[in-house]
Structure formats: structure tokens, C-alpha cells
Design a protein around this motif. Structure first.
Motif, mmCIF file in Angstrom:
data_model
loop_
_atom_site.group_PDB
_atom_site.id
_atom_site.type_symbol
_atom_site.label_atom_id
_atom_site.label_comp_id
_atom_site.label_asym_id
_atom_site.label_seq_id
_atom_site.Cartn_x
_atom_site.Cartn_y
_atom_site.Cartn_z
ATOM 1 N N ARG A 87 1.535 -3.031 0.524
ATOM 2 C CA ARG A 87 0.615 -2.998 1.655
ATOM 3 C C ARG A 87 -0.835 -2.906 1.170
ATOM 4 O O ARG A 87 -1.709 -3.568 1.703
ATOM 5 C CB ARG A 87 1.014 -1.792 2.508
ATOM 6 C CG ARG A 87 0.297 -1.540 3.770
ATOM 7 C CD ARG A 87 0.558 -2.485 4.912
ATOM 8 N NE ARG A 87 1.875 -2.818 5.343
ATOM 9 C CZ ARG A 87 2.482 -2.327 6.421
ATOM 10 N NH1 ARG A 87 1.909 -1.380 7.123
ATOM 11 N NH2 ARG A 87 3.664 -2.760 6.790
ATOM 12 N N ALA A 88 -1.045 -2.083 0.143
ATOM 13 C CA ALA A 88 -2.411 -1.894 -0.343
ATOM 14 C C ALA A 88 -2.965 -3.193 -0.904
ATOM 15 O O ALA A 88 -4.153 -3.487 -0.775
ATOM 16 C CB ALA A 88 -2.443 -0.815 -1.417
ATOM 17 N N GLN A 89 -2.092 -3.984 -1.528
ATOM 18 C CA GLN A 89 -2.532 -5.239 -2.109
ATOM 19 C C GLN A 89 -2.923 -6.248 -1.051
ATOM 20 O O GLN A 89 -3.866 -6.987 -1.222
ATOM 21 C CB GLN A 89 -1.387 -5.856 -2.924
ATOM 22 C CG GLN A 89 -1.204 -5.233 -4.253
ATOM 23 C CD GLN A 89 -2.344 -5.582 -5.172
ATOM 24 O OE1 GLN A 89 -2.770 -6.715 -5.232
ATOM 25 N NE2 GLN A 89 -2.848 -4.591 -5.862
ATOM 26 N N VAL B 184 4.032 0.974 -0.198
ATOM 27 C CA VAL B 184 2.626 1.386 -0.250
ATOM 28 C C VAL B 184 1.837 0.432 -1.131
ATOM 29 O O VAL B 184 0.766 -0.055 -0.755
ATOM 30 C CB VAL B 184 2.516 2.836 -0.769
ATOM 31 C CG1 VAL B 184 1.120 3.112 -1.260
ATOM 32 C CG2 VAL B 184 2.874 3.816 0.328
ATOM 33 N N ALA B 185 2.386 0.126 -2.298
ATOM 34 C CA ALA B 185 1.672 -0.750 -3.224
ATOM 35 C C ALA B 185 1.521 -2.147 -2.627
ATOM 36 O O ALA B 185 0.455 -2.761 -2.697
ATOM 37 C CB ALA B 185 2.418 -0.814 -4.553
ATOM 38 N N ARG C 179 -6.829 -5.148 -6.778
ATOM 39 C CA ARG C 179 -6.607 -6.211 -5.792
ATOM 40 C C ARG C 179 -6.891 -7.590 -6.357
ATOM 41 O O ARG C 179 -6.487 -8.594 -5.785
ATOM 42 C CB ARG C 179 -7.492 -5.975 -4.572
ATOM 43 C CG ARG C 179 -6.964 -4.815 -3.768
ATOM 44 C CD ARG C 179 -7.612 -4.755 -2.422
ATOM 45 N NE ARG C 179 -7.458 -3.412 -1.888
ATOM 46 C CZ ARG C 179 -8.272 -2.881 -1.004
ATOM 47 N NH1 ARG C 179 -9.283 -3.574 -0.538
ATOM 48 N NH2 ARG C 179 -8.063 -1.669 -0.571
ATOM 49 N N SER D 4 2.919 -0.402 12.045
ATOM 50 C CA SER D 4 2.707 -0.194 10.623
ATOM 51 C C SER D 4 4.008 -0.187 9.832
ATOM 52 O O SER D 4 4.013 0.046 8.641
ATOM 53 C CB SER D 4 1.960 1.128 10.406
ATOM 54 O OG SER D 4 2.694 2.173 10.982
ATOM 55 N N GLY E 279 -3.721 -3.697 3.665
ATOM 56 C CA GLY E 279 -4.558 -2.511 3.840
ATOM 57 C C GLY E 279 -4.121 -1.707 5.054
ATOM 58 O O GLY E 279 -3.177 -2.070 5.759
ATOM 59 N N ALA E 280 -4.807 -0.611 5.276
ATOM 60 C CA ALA E 280 -4.463 0.272 6.391
ATOM 61 C C ALA E 280 -5.411 0.031 7.548
ATOM 62 O O ALA E 280 -6.584 -0.267 7.344
ATOM 63 C CB ALA E 280 -4.545 1.725 5.953
ATOM 64 N N SER E 281 -4.895 0.141 8.753
ATOM 65 C CA SER E 281 -5.766 0.061 9.911
ATOM 66 C C SER E 281 -5.311 1.110 10.909
ATOM 67 O O SER E 281 -4.130 1.193 11.258
ATOM 68 C CB SER E 281 -5.715 -1.346 10.516
ATOM 69 O OG SER E 281 -5.526 -1.276 11.905
ATOM 70 N N LEU E 282 -6.247 1.923 11.332
ATOM 71 C CA LEU E 282 -5.917 3.001 12.261
ATOM 72 C C LEU E 282 -5.331 2.421 13.546
ATOM 73 O O LEU E 282 -4.394 2.971 14.128
ATOM 74 C CB LEU E 282 -7.196 3.779 12.580
ATOM 75 C CG LEU E 282 -7.015 5.240 12.975
ATOM 76 C CD1 LEU E 282 -6.226 5.970 11.925
ATOM 77 C CD2 LEU E 282 -8.375 5.887 13.173
#
Ligand SMILES: Nc1ncnc2c1ncn2[C@@H]1O[C@H](COP(=O)(O)OP(=O)(O)OP(=O)(O)O)[C@@H](O)[C@H]1O
Ligand SMILES: [Mg+2]
Lengths: 692, 266
Positions: free
Chosen positions: B117-119, B114-115, B90, B133, B122-125
Motif C-alpha cells: 500500500r505504501a508503495q 502495508v508495504a 518509492r 481501506s 498511500g493512506a487517505s483519511l
């Protein structure tokens, strides 16, 4: 003081020997065939039952009885498992092998009960020349007096250790086995006949498990397969002491655990919470502590699973194969079936079948947690039943003591279960390979043996009652209303699980599962999403547990939430396909419907005989032989054996079947059009050299 | 001594990456001993060396997969020690793998999402549960731009497990690029590729550098490939840096000839 320490230590050595024997068997098979065979608990139980039957019921002399139970039956099971099962899984991943052993752990005790009857087997005999364990005491009058069971344990362990030492040092198959255990990679290069080594080690370790089972049996008031699971945890702890590699350390670890347990039993005041809690919980605590501090448990499978192949890439999901018109069609079809089923259940079924179906739907809510934790999150958890129980107990306590509304209490139950899951996940999620499964197994059994009996947890011996929900004017007390409520809850939670699976969290988890190094290289925290899935899964299980309790009117641990039931649920969902919500729903309903169907089937011969008394001869004896009581056992055996399909179809049989049908339909379409492959079926051709 | 040796371990203030005195041992075997490298903005530097020289180990130490036994790593002046691989990612450190690491069941486009978003997000439930999403238009645009740049447009919707090795390596590159890295590590991007695919990879790398100005550290066996792309080269043998400098000079140095061709050849 010193004398007491010694006295307790002497008392602890025999049980420690049993832990050690079992643990050595576990390590042997793990290192020679890559299987961490949890089913040894079931095999130990089998030998104990066989010994009980011939020695006590048929009054055989000691020697033939012991030979049959330990030297014939036990290794024979090992041979069967190796030749007919694990041989075909040699290249499978460690997870597939573990799941196979879970299936066996479910099926074998039920098979034993089918063969030998389910009547209680009281006062198991010792492996000695006496009828009762206290018929022979030695040395008489000393403070270190041992009974026949303990003496037998010491004697036979000594024989086993001597035998192993000679085998492992004298060359031949024993030496080769040791070579494989100590350095599997090197050995593969040198071309030792892996098949023969594997067979020999399966026979040997099964023999050790059988011996352990017969030796420990006299400690129990009666033979019960569940007690042998607890033995398993101590053995696993010993294995972890030896890092799953070192046989000597494993053996010493097992004996050390036995001694520690006896010291605690001796020194802790008998009525204290420590004595009731800490002593039976010791193996679990030790296992947990070891897993927390062992760095090797955290490194990837390369280190922990020398022999297992890399898990093969999962087949493409069925959904990705079919054209969109077919997806729409399937969805419409699924919804139609669900609605029709519901209408049928509400208006056609009688009360009995209605309650069977409702039980299934309610259970499906709990099973969704397996989809979330294991299917989406990628953590094999054996403690989902414990989380469900936590939810049920919380719901019961809150409704009984605080008069809380049931639905609110269920939500609280979900939160408490999630909180427990969160605490538990901190150590567990970091573990790699098969360790999370072992850690959750330890937790589940500790919950069962230590926490669940406490009155502030479960309310004590009599289960607490839980009412059915009453929301404003709507009363869900009736079975039909409750079914509607459960279906509603199931639908909402199913959609939630699908949203998570298809959302960013699910994608990140896909990435972590497919390649953890690559996932972290793009900035995905490899721990967090798994933790989220584990905690959410615990929450869903807790909510489902509350619902189960409300449906049954009570939070009854023994009837609804035992470790064994949890095991059956897990293998059932894994068999059906642990990534799919449909699989959880079908599994839940199947879990209750199949035993009922079998019951009808097994009842039929009896009814037939009653109405046709003239039947005689072979037909009559065959029909007479079949017992309706078999239904539950046979159902569990089928569920257990179902798990054996995992190695071939990790995506689950439902998904595999769907894929097959889609291919077939697409094939038909191609044919009907009378031209070459369409783009749809062209996608199925996997090019060489791609991906993993 | 080559001219470059004088610079060993001397990163300048503006360096993108400075690694000083990295040591890494595996059970007593020294995989890296006292290795120092530095990378300047916009450079494409090569790292070469015979098999087992420690190139991948150096990449793993720099990117956080392995912890070096000693040494210091600075990314734009920031000390990276103690940071896990995903945290370094990051901060702008992207990489590809020698043994290809793709997300088999995801499509090429999903790899990039995915890459990306990860940068950034991030993920949020909560966002997952409220159905927010899906990729945003902006994310789509940036991913499509990368697909365009590396020429993967035709394969965008194919699952990774159905790709050929050559395409797979380009997907790894694209996945790293979509992170918009300060610094890119490429571990043998041309290994296993045929002539045509190697050619394509070279072209793509040149384009990436021209269009984005990304600093690249390239580990390679293919000397022609290195000569074509790299302005500077480090040579590693048995865990030690044996030469460093402008590519032509480094390749011509006697130590390098000895390492590659054996003692007699020098
Ligand atoms: N995880 C590990 N454990 C033990 N030794 C290792 C490990 N990883 C690498 N090594 C050893 O470290 C040395 C350097 O390996 P490395 O993979 O870095 O070489 P390389 O230069 O990348 O070689 P190649 O060109 O073959 O990729 C080798 O001797 C290797 O055996
Ligand atoms: Mg390498």
C-alpha cells in the motif's frame, strides 16, 4: 538607557536563579535515571506549602522552617520516588517514565491539599529573617534595590552552586554523578553503582526543586499549584538550552531567561498587547524556538535518552488472542451493556445523576481525541484541553456574535481547533522522544496564561454563553434529549476513530511506531500519518469542547478546560488504555462518577454521626475527621496514581484485564475438553528470539 | 592492482545504481572515504568487509537513512541526493536491516499489505473513514505471490513478534520484495541463522533473481554464501574499497587477505 538595561537585568537575575535551580534538578535526574521528572513542579509546590505552614501559620523561626521544608521534606520525596517507584522502572522506556511523572504531577498537589487543607495561602513568606518580603530592602535607596525574597534567592542560589561545584569536583558520589550525567554509556561499562548514583541525584535534584519552590513563592500573591507549572516551562526551556546534558549551560540559560523576561517587562509599554502577551509567554516562545532549531531534538531516542531501555514490544492485543466466536460474544455483550446503560440513564436516573452521566459522555468525546492523537498517532499531547477550549470559544463566539446554529458552530470550532493543531504540528511532529510532550505542554500553558484571558479569544472574564442545539423541530434543551444527542455523536466519532485505527492510516502508524526505519524503507512517509492523526485529534477535541460548552451553557475555561484538567484526562485515558475507544468512554464517565461516589462515601460518616449522636471516643473522632470535600481531591489522586500502572501495562488496565480474562476462559475450555492446548491458546506461546 | 580496480567509479549508462565518491564522517571518524560502486541490471553483487568496515553505513547512505558528507548517488540516472528514505523507497529502492526491524504487532501478511500500500496507493483519511481501506483482490494476489515465492505461506497470519529469527529475516525479505524494487539491499540476511535456514535463504535469493530479475546488493560475512550467490564482490575495509571484481578474484586478492587475516598473513 544602559543604566536601565542593567537595572532590569539585576531585577531578572533572582527569578532566573529559580529557573536555573529547577532546570539543573531536571537535567540531573534525567541523565542519571532517564526520568524527565515534570513532577518537580509539584515537589516545588510541596516545599513551598510546608514552608508556608510552619513559618507563617506556626511561626517557626527561619532556620528550622527552612531545614524542614528544603532539607528534610524535599529530598525525602526524592528518596520515596526513587526507592519505591522509579527503581522499578529502570529499564522502562522514556515514555513510561514521563507518564509516571505526569501521574505524580496530578497526584502530589492534591495530596498536599488533603494534608494542609485547601484554604488560600496568601502572601507566602520569603526565605529570610523577616515577616514580609519588603520588610528588608537592600541596598537602601539605590536603583538596584532588592527585597528580602530576591536577596534570599541570590544568597541561597550562591550557596547551592558552591555546594554543587564542590560536590562535583571533590570525588565520591558527586563526581560519579557528574560522570553519569556527562557520559552515561561509558559509565555503565565501568560499572558505577547506578542505584546509589540514582538515589543521590534524586535527593539532590528534589532538594533543588524544593529550594526553587520556597524561593519563588513570595512572587505569588498566594500559593497555587498551577503557578508552579508555569515555572516548569521556564525550567524546561533552560534544560533545552543545555541540550538536556550540559549543566552549566542549563544554569546560564535559566538565568538568561530570567533577565530577558525582566528586560521585556521593563521596556515594553505596560498596556501594550506585547507586554500582556509576550512577557508571560516568553518561556514558551523560547522553548518553542529552541525545539524548532535544535537538531538534536529531532533525532531518535538513542541520542536523547541515554539510559532508557527500548520500549518493550506491546503485548498482543486482546482481540487477536480470542477466537472469533468470543469476539462476537464480546461485541454483543458490549452493545447490550451500552443500550441497557442508556435506557437506565434515560428512564431511571434522577436529574442529578443524569447530568453527571451526560457530563461523562460529553467528556468522552473530548477524550476520544487522546485516543486518536496519542493512542493511534503516537504523539503524547498535553494540549488536548487547549484544543477543546479553542473549539468551545469558537462555538461561543459564533453563536453569540453571528447567531450561528450551535451544531454548525461546533463544526466550525472543530475546524478552527484542527487548523491550530495543523500549525502547531508542523514543528512538533518532527520532534522525537519526550520533546513532543514538552512542546505541547509549553503550548497548553501559553494558551492558558496568554491567549485564554484575551477577550477576542474567550470573551474575557465572564464566560460567553452557548445555547443547546435546536435542530428543526427537535429541541435538545432537556437533559435527556441532550444525553441522546451526545451518545449519538460519541457513537459516530468512536466508529470514525476505529475506522482510522484499523484503516491504512492506522496500519501505517502501527508500522512507524514499531520501526520507523523499516516503515520508511517500504515507502511510508514517517511524518504524514502522524500529522494527520494529530490534526484530526485536535479537531475531535475542538468538537468535544463545543459540546461541553453547549452542555454547560457557557464556554468556561476555568471550569472545564484548564491545563490541569487536561493533564488529569490524559493520565486517566493512558491508565485505562489509550489505544482503545472503550477506554476513552469509560474514562469520561468515570471522571465524573467517581468523585460523586466518593462524595457519598465521605458524607456517610457525618450523616451517621448526626443520626447516632451517642457514638463517642475514637470512632467519633475518626468519623469526624473525614470531610466530604475530599472527594474531588481523592479522585484526582487515584487518577494520578493510576498512571503509575502504565510502566507495567502500557496497553492500559482495561486491555490488560481483558487479556487476562480471555486467557482464563481459554484455559477453562482446554481443561473442560480434557486435552492438550488448543490452537487458540498455543498462539500465546511466544517463541524465543523472534521480533523485537 | 586487480583488474577490477580500473573500473572503480565507472558506472555505465545502463547501470541501475551508480554511487560516486561517497564520504561519510561521524564526529571526525571517517566511516566511508571515497567509495564508489555501481550495479548493473539483474546482477547480484556482494559487499564484504570486516566488522566496522562501513558496510551498513554505505547501505544507510544509499537508502537515505544517512546523508553522506559528499558524493553522488544515481538510481537509473536519477540523482537521489536530497530525497528522504521513503521517497527513495518509492523510486524502487528496497532494503532489509542487519538488526531485524519488523512491525511486531502486525501479522506477516499485514507486513506485505502495508508495504504494498505504501508503495502504490498511500493512506487517505477519507478512504479509511468510508471503509475502503481493505486490501483489494489485486493486492491480495500480489502479496500471496510473494509469500509463495519465499515460502512463508504457513506463517502468513502469525504476528511478527512470535516468529523465529530465521523466519523473521525471510519476512523482511518478503516485505522488501512486495515493493517490486528495481534494486534490493540485503544487510547480512544470513546472520544469526543456522545452517538449514541459511540454505533456505540462499535458495530463496536465487529464485528471486531467477524469477524477478531484481538487482541485489548483498552485504555478508559468510564467504561461502557470497561465493555461491554473487557474481561480483566489493571489499570494504576501514571505510575504503580495497578490492572489487568477480567474486573469486576479489576474495583471493592480497589486500583482502591482509584485511581479514592481519598484516602477517599476506
Ligand atoms: N551513528 C553512528 N555514529 C557514530 N559512529 C557510527 C555510527 N554508525 C556507525 N558508526 C561507526 O562507523 C563505522 C562503520 O560502521 P558500520 O556499522 O557501517 O560497519 P559494518 O561494516 O556494517 O560492520 P558490521 O559488520 O559489524 O555490521 C564503525 O566504526 C562504527 O562505529
Ligand atoms: Mg553492519
Amino acid at each position: 538607557m544602559a543604566g536601565e538595561i542593567l537595572e532590569y537585568a539585576v531585577r531578572g537575575v533572582p527569578i532566573g536563579c529559580v529557573f536555573a535551580l529547577m532546570a539543573v534538578g531536571l537535567v540531573l535526574t534525567y541523565k542519571t535515571s532517564g526520568v524527565f521528572n515534570l513532577a518537580f513542579a509539584a515537589q516545588a509546590y510541596t516545599s513551598a506549602v510546608v514552608f508556608y505552614e510552619v513559618r507563617k501559620e506556626h511561626e517557626w523561626p527561619l532556620l528550622p522552617a527552612a531545614l524542614l521544608a528544603v532539607v528534610v521534606v524535599a529530598p525525602l520525596i526524592g528518596v520515596i520516588l526513587d526507592r519505591f517507584l522509579y527503581r522499578y522502572q529502570r529499564t522502562a522506556g522514556s515514555l513510561a517514565k514521563l507518564i509516571t511523572s505526569l501521574g505524580l504531577l496530578v497526584a502530589i498537589p492534591e495530596i498536599v491539599r488533603l494534608i494542609f487543607g485547601s484554604g488560600s495561602k496568601k502572601n507566602p513568606p520569603a526565605l529570610w529573617w523577616v515577616k514580609r518580603t519588603d520588610d528588608f530592602l537592600w541596598p537602601q535607596g539605590s536603583r538596584f534595590v532588592l527585597d528580602a525574597g530576591q536577596i534570599a534567592t541570590l544568597a541561597f542560589t550562591a550557596i547551592a552552586v558552591t555546594g554543587l561545584a564542590i560536590m562535583f569536583s571533590r570525588g565520591g558520589i558527586g563526581l560519579r554523578m557528574r560522570a553519569v550525567v556527562e557520559s552515561p554509556r561509558l559509565v555503565q561499562l565501568q560499572g558505577i553503582d547506578a542505584s546509589r548514583v540514582s538515589l543521590a541525584s534524586w535527593m539532590l535534584s528534589s532538594l533543588l526543586a524544593g529550594l526553587a519552590g520556597v524561593l519563588i513563592a513570595p512572587l505569588f500573591a498566594q500559593l497555587n499549584s498551577l503557578d508552579f507549572f508555569t515555572l516548569l516551562v521556564a525550567a524546561i526551556a533552560a534544560c533545552v538550552i543545555g541540550s538536556l546534558t550540559n549543566i552549566v549551560a542549563t544554569f546560564i540559560g535559566g538565568i538568561g531567561l530570567g533577565i530577558l523576561q525582566a528586560e521585556l517587562a521593563g521596556f515594553l509599554p505596560t498596556d501594550s498587547i506585547l507586554a500582556t502577551g509576550l512577557r508571560p509567554g516568553l518561556p514558551f516562545l523560547v522553548l518553542f524556538g529552541l525545539l524548532l532549531f535544535r537538531r538534536s531534538a529531532r533525532t531518535s531516542h538513542e541520542v536523547t535518552d541515554p539510559l532508557s531501555g527500548v520500549d518493550p514490544p506491546p503485548p498482543p492485543p486482546a482481540a487477536s488472542l480470542r477466537p472469533s466466536w468470543m469476539t462476537m460474544g464480546t461485541r454483543v455483550f458490549a452493545v447490550t451493556v451500552a443500550v441497557l446503560g442508556l435506557v437506565l440513564a434515560l428512564f431511571v436516573l434522577d436529574e442529578f445523576w443524569l447530568s453527571v452521566v451526560t457530563s461523562g459522555v460529553v467528556l468522552a468525546v473530548v477524550l476520544l481525541s487522546i485516543v486518536l492523537t496519542t493512542g493511534v498517532g503516537g504523539t503524547i499531547s498535553l494540549s488536548q484541553a487547549a484544543f477543546a477550549a479553542i473549539g468551545a470559544f469558537t462555538t461561543a463566539q459564533l453563536t453569540t456574535n453571528f447567531n450561528l446554529s450551535v451544531l454548525v458552530a461546533m463544526v466550525a470550532g472543530a475546524l478552527v481547533a484542527a487548523a491550530v493543531g495543523a500549525v502547531l504540528s508542523l514543528p512538533i511532529i518532527r520532534l522525537a522522544g519526550i520533546y513532543p510532550a514538552l512542546a505541547t505542554l509549553a503550548f497548553a500553558l501559553m494558551f492558558e496564561n496568554v491567549l485564554a484571558p484575551l477577550s477576542w479569544v474567550s470573551g474575557g472574564a465572564t464566560p460567553l454563553t452557548v445555547p443547546r442545539p435546536l435542530v428543526g423541530p427537535i429541541d435538545f434543551a432537556g437533559n435527556r434529549a441532550f444525553l441522546l444527542l451526545s451518545v449519538g455523536i460519541l457513537a459516530v466519532l468512536s466508529v470514525a476513530v476505529i475506522m482510522i485505527r484499523q484503516g491504512t492510516t492506522g496500519r501505517f502508524l502501527d508500522a512507524i511506531r514499531e520501526s520507523e526505519p523499516a516503515a520508511s524503507a517500504v515507502g511510508i512517509n514517517p511524518i504524514r500519518p502522524r500529522l494527520v492523526a494529530f490534526v484530526a485529534g485536535a479537531g475531535v477535541a475542538g468538537f468535544g469542547g463545543g459540546l461541553v460548552a453547549s452542555f454547560n451553557g457557557q464556554a468556561n475555561y476555568a471550569a472545564n478546560f484548564t491545563f490541569y484538567l487536561g493533564l488529569v484526562w490524559l493520565v486517566l485515558v493512558i491508565t485505562a488504555g489509550f489505544r482503545s475507544v472503550q477506554a476513552a468512554i469509560i474514562s469520561g464517565i468515570f471522571f465524573y462518577v467517581l468523585p460523586q461516589l466518593l462524595d457519598r462515601l465521605f458524607r456517610w460518616p457525618g450523616n451517621y454521626l448526626t443520626s447516632n449522636p451517642e457514638v463517642s471516643g475514637v470512632t467519633k473522632s475518626v468519623l469526624d475527621f473525614i470531610e466530604p470535600e475530599w472527594s474531588l481531591g481523592v479522585a484526582f489522586i487515584l487518577f494520578g496514581f493510576g498512571a503509575l500502572t502504565y510502566a507495567k501495562h502500557p496497553e492500559g488496565i482495561i486491555e490488560a484485564q481483558t487479556t487476562k480474562s480471555i486467557r482464563k476462559v481459554l484455559g477453562w475450555i482446554d481443561k473442560a475438553r480434557g486435552k492438550g492446548p488448543t490452537p487458540a491458546s498455543e498462539q500465546l506461546v511466544t517463541q524465543v528470539g523472534g521480533g523485537r | 592492482m586487480t583488474a577490477g580496480n580500473a573500473m572503480l567509479g565507472n558506472g555505465q549508462i545502463g547501470s541501475v545504481l551508480v554511487a560516486n565518491h561517497i564520504d561519510k564522517r561521524f564526529e571526525g571518524i571517517a566511516a566511508l572515504s571515497d567509495v564508489s560502486v555501481h550495479l548493473e541490471p539483474g546482477e547480484l553483487v556482494a559487499l564484504i568487509g570486516p566488522n566496522g568496515a562501513g558496510k551498513t553505513t554505505l547501505f544507510n547512505c544509499l537508502s537515505g537513512v544517512l546523508r553522506p558528507n559528499s558524493g553522488q548517488i544515481l538510481l537509473k540516472g536519477r540523482d537521489l541526493s536530497g530525497l528522504a528514505a521513503h521517497e527513495r523507497a518509492r523510486l524502487g529502492l528496497a532494503r532489509t536491516f542487519q538488526r531485524m526491524e519488523l512491525f511486531g504487532s502486525l501479522t506477516v501478511r499485514e507486513h506485505l499489505f502495508v508495504a504494498h500500500r505504501a508503495q502504490r496507493r498511500g493512506a487517505s483519511l477519507w478512504r479509511d473513514l468510508t471503509g475502503r481501506s481493505r486490501p483489494t483482490p489485486q493486492e491480495r494476489e500480489q502479496c500471496d505471490a510473494v509469500l509463495e515465492l519465499v515460502g512463508l505461506g504457513d506463517h502468513a497470519d502469525r504476528p511478527a513478534h512470535s516468529l523465529t529469527l530465521g523466519t523473521g529475516r525471510v519476512v523482511e525479505l518478503a516485505r522488501a520484495l512486495v515493493c517490486d524494487p528495481e534494486l534490493l539491499f540485503l544487510d547480512e540476511p544470513s546472520s544469526g541463522l543456522d545452517h538449514r535456514e541459511t540454505e533456505h535463504m540462499g535458495t530463496v535469493l536465487e529464485q528471486v533473481r531467477a524469477e524477478r530479475g531484481t538487482t541485489i546488493l548483498l552485504c555478508e560475512h559468510d564467504v561461502a554464501f557470497v561465493e555461491r550467490l554473487a557474481s561480483r564482490t566489493y571489499v570494504l575495509d576501514c571505510g575504503k574499497l580495497i578490492a572489487e571484481g568477480p567474486t573469486a578474484e576479489a576474495l583471493a586478492s592480497p589486500q583482502v587477505r591482509t584485511a581479514y587475516l592481519g598484516a602477517g598473513a599476506a
